[in-house]
Scaffold this active site. Structure first.
Site, PDB file in Angstrom:
ATOM      1  N   ASP A  30       0.847  -1.109   0.085  1.00  0.00           N
ATOM      2  CA  ASP A  30      -0.033   0.069   0.030  1.00  0.00           C
ATOM      3  C   ASP A  30       1.115   1.156  -0.126  1.00  0.00           C
ATOM      4  O   ASP A  30       1.778   1.290   0.801  1.00  0.00           O
ATOM      5  CB  ASP A  30      -0.964  -0.041   1.249  1.00  0.00           C
ATOM      6  CG  ASP A  30      -2.159   0.986   1.145  1.00  0.00           C
ATOM      7  OD1 ASP A  30      -3.276   0.425   0.892  1.00  0.00           O
ATOM      8  OD2 ASP A  30      -1.941   2.154   1.137  1.00  0.00           O
ATOM      9  N   ILE A  31       0.472   2.332  -0.748  1.00  0.00           N
ATOM     10  CA  ILE A  31       1.277   3.487  -0.909  1.00  0.00           C
ATOM     11  C   ILE A  31       1.610   4.347   0.260  1.00  0.00           C
ATOM     12  O   ILE A  31       2.386   5.121   0.675  1.00  0.00           O
ATOM     13  CB  ILE A  31       0.849   4.247  -2.105  1.00  0.00           C
ATOM     14  CG1 ILE A  31       1.991   5.223  -2.492  1.00  0.00           C
ATOM     15  CG2 ILE A  31      -0.480   5.239  -1.668  1.00  0.00           C
ATOM     16  CD1 ILE A  31       1.607   5.929  -3.985  1.00  0.00           C
ATOM     17  N   ASN A  87     -12.583  -3.924   1.475  1.00  0.00           N
ATOM     18  CA  ASN A  87     -13.882  -2.771   1.473  1.00  0.00           C
ATOM     19  C   ASN A  87     -14.729  -2.982   0.361  1.00  0.00           C
ATOM     20  O   ASN A  87     -14.014  -3.157  -0.874  1.00  0.00           O
ATOM     21  CB  ASN A  87     -13.004  -1.624   1.679  1.00  0.00           C
ATOM     22  CG  ASN A  87     -12.354  -1.307   2.941  1.00  0.00           C
ATOM     23  OD1 ASN A  87     -13.087  -1.550   3.875  1.00  0.00           O
ATOM     24  ND2 ASN A  87     -11.073  -0.613   2.800  1.00  0.00           N
ATOM     25  N   VAL A  96     -10.630   2.709  -4.209  1.00  0.00           N
ATOM     26  CA  VAL A  96     -10.204   2.494  -5.483  1.00  0.00           C
ATOM     27  C   VAL A  96     -11.145   1.457  -6.039  1.00  0.00           C
ATOM     28  O   VAL A  96     -11.365   0.036  -5.359  1.00  0.00           O
ATOM     29  CB  VAL A  96      -8.720   1.570  -5.434  1.00  0.00           C
ATOM     30  CG1 VAL A  96      -8.185   0.984  -6.795  1.00  0.00           C
ATOM     31  CG2 VAL A  96      -7.678   2.701  -4.819  1.00  0.00           C
ATOM     32  N   HIS A 100      -9.617  -5.527  -4.370  1.00  0.00           N
ATOM     33  CA  HIS A 100      -8.224  -5.552  -3.701  1.00  0.00           C
ATOM     34  C   HIS A 100      -8.361  -5.979  -2.068  1.00  0.00           C
ATOM     35  O   HIS A 100      -9.318  -5.620  -1.485  1.00  0.00           O
ATOM     36  CB  HIS A 100      -7.468  -4.331  -3.536  1.00  0.00           C
ATOM     37  CG  HIS A 100      -8.139  -2.908  -3.106  1.00  0.00           C
ATOM     38  ND1 HIS A 100      -9.001  -2.304  -3.999  1.00  0.00           N
ATOM     39  CD2 HIS A 100      -8.120  -2.582  -1.937  1.00  0.00           C
ATOM     40  CE1 HIS A 100      -9.617  -1.482  -3.062  1.00  0.00           C
ATOM     41  NE2 HIS A 100      -9.061  -1.491  -1.907  1.00  0.00           N
ATOM     42  N   HIS A 102      -6.843  -6.310   1.550  1.00  0.00           N
ATOM     43  CA  HIS A 102      -5.715  -5.744   2.355  1.00  0.00           C
ATOM     44  C   HIS A 102      -5.326  -6.713   3.268  1.00  0.00           C
ATOM     45  O   HIS A 102      -6.108  -7.584   3.982  1.00  0.00           O
ATOM     46  CB  HIS A 102      -6.443  -4.671   3.267  1.00  0.00           C
ATOM     47  CG  HIS A 102      -6.881  -3.574   2.510  1.00  0.00           C
ATOM     48  ND1 HIS A 102      -6.259  -2.276   2.613  1.00  0.00           N
ATOM     49  CD2 HIS A 102      -7.941  -3.225   1.807  1.00  0.00           C
ATOM     50  CE1 HIS A 102      -6.954  -1.282   1.950  1.00  0.00           C
ATOM     51  NE2 HIS A 102      -8.136  -1.788   1.451  1.00  0.00           N
TER      52      HIS A 102
HETATM   53  P1  5GP Z   1      -9.648   1.147  -0.278  1.00  0.00           P
HETATM   54  O1  5GP Z   1     -10.187   2.077   0.748  1.00  0.00           O
HETATM   55  O2  5GP Z   1      -9.993   1.409  -1.367  1.00  0.00           O
HETATM   56  O3  5GP Z   1     -10.136  -0.379   0.396  1.00  0.00           O
HETATM   57  O4  5GP Z   1      -8.186   0.951  -0.196  1.00  0.00           O
HETATM   58  C1  5GP Z   1      -7.521   1.665  -1.410  1.00  0.00           C
HETATM   59  C2  5GP Z   1      -5.846   1.476  -0.796  1.00  0.00           C
HETATM   60  O5  5GP Z   1      -5.113   1.713  -2.053  1.00  0.00           O
HETATM   61  C3  5GP Z   1      -5.501   2.573   0.287  1.00  0.00           C
HETATM   62  O6  5GP Z   1      -5.054   2.127   1.359  1.00  0.00           O
HETATM   63  C4  5GP Z   1      -4.513   3.359  -0.607  1.00  0.00           C
HETATM   64  O7  5GP Z   1      -3.443   3.983   0.469  1.00  0.00           O
HETATM   65  C5  5GP Z   1      -3.981   2.613  -1.747  1.00  0.00           C
HETATM   66  N1  5GP Z   1      -3.658   3.194  -2.831  1.00  0.00           N
HETATM   67  C6  5GP Z   1      -4.202   4.057  -3.583  1.00  0.00           C
HETATM   68  N2  5GP Z   1      -3.594   4.687  -4.677  1.00  0.00           N
HETATM   69  C7  5GP Z   1      -2.455   3.785  -4.553  1.00  0.00           C
HETATM   70  C8  5GP Z   1      -1.216   3.781  -5.514  1.00  0.00           C
HETATM   71  O8  5GP Z   1      -1.267   4.401  -6.529  1.00  0.00           O
HETATM   72  N3  5GP Z   1      -0.454   2.884  -5.107  1.00  0.00           N
HETATM   73  C9  5GP Z   1      -0.453   1.930  -4.021  1.00  0.00           C
HETATM   74  N4  5GP Z   1       0.478   1.372  -3.923  1.00  0.00           N
HETATM   75  N5  5GP Z   1      -1.395   1.995  -3.254  1.00  0.00           N
HETATM   76  C10 5GP Z   1      -2.661   3.009  -3.677  1.00  0.00           C
END
Ligand code: 5GP
Ligand code: ZN
Length: 114
Positions: A30-31, A87, A96, A100, A102
């Site tokens: 995760d970034i 999520n 996103v 995915h 986590h």
């Molecule tokens: P969500 O809330 O959609 O379940 O989590 C999306 C996750 O993707 C977040 O924890 C966010 O930090 C991570 N994320 C968003 N953009 C990027 C990216 O460009 N690269 C990476 N490695 N992670 C990302």
């Protein structure tokens, strides 16, 4: 899929810290890691959300969980435990729209609703 950040990572157009890759799945950090170990496991196929899954996708989702298990072992967090989270949609805070999983661990985790 246009304008999908995770499709762009899968295509290696956007850099990521990749931990695992096979023909169907990629896993990368995760970034903005929320905990010590925070890795995202994604299918290479663009599926926006769990709500879009079809029966045919069941083996793929199973494989994502197996990759999470493997990476937890590789990172040495299996014994102390970890959390796997999908999520789904607005109330969960999904940002996103490409499925995915986590993988979070490496330290004690808070309550699920924190
Ligand atoms: P969500 O809330 O959609 O379940 O989590 C999306 C996750 O993707 C977040 O924890 C966010 O930090 C991570 N994320 C968003 N953009 C990027 C990216 O460009 N690269 C990476 N490695 N992670 C990302
Ligand atoms: Zn995508």
């Amino acid at each position: 899929m246009e304008d999908c950040i995770f499709c762009s990572i899968v295509a290696k157009e956007t850099p990521a810290n990749i931990e695992y890759e096979d023909e169907e799945i990629m896993a990368f950090w995760d970034i903005e890691p929320k905990v010590e170990v925070h890795i995202l496991i994604v299918p290479k196929k663009h599926i926006p959300s769990i709500t879009d899954l079809q029966d045919i996708d069941s083996p793929l989702i199973g494989k994502m969980v197996m990759v999470a298990k493997l990476l937890a072992e590789k990172k040495g967090i299996s014994e102390d435990g970890y959390r796997l989270v999908f999520n789904v949609g607005k109330h969960s805070g999904q940002v996103v729209n490409h499925i995915h999983l986590h993988l979070m661990g490496g330290e004690p985790l808070g309550e699920m609703t924190d």
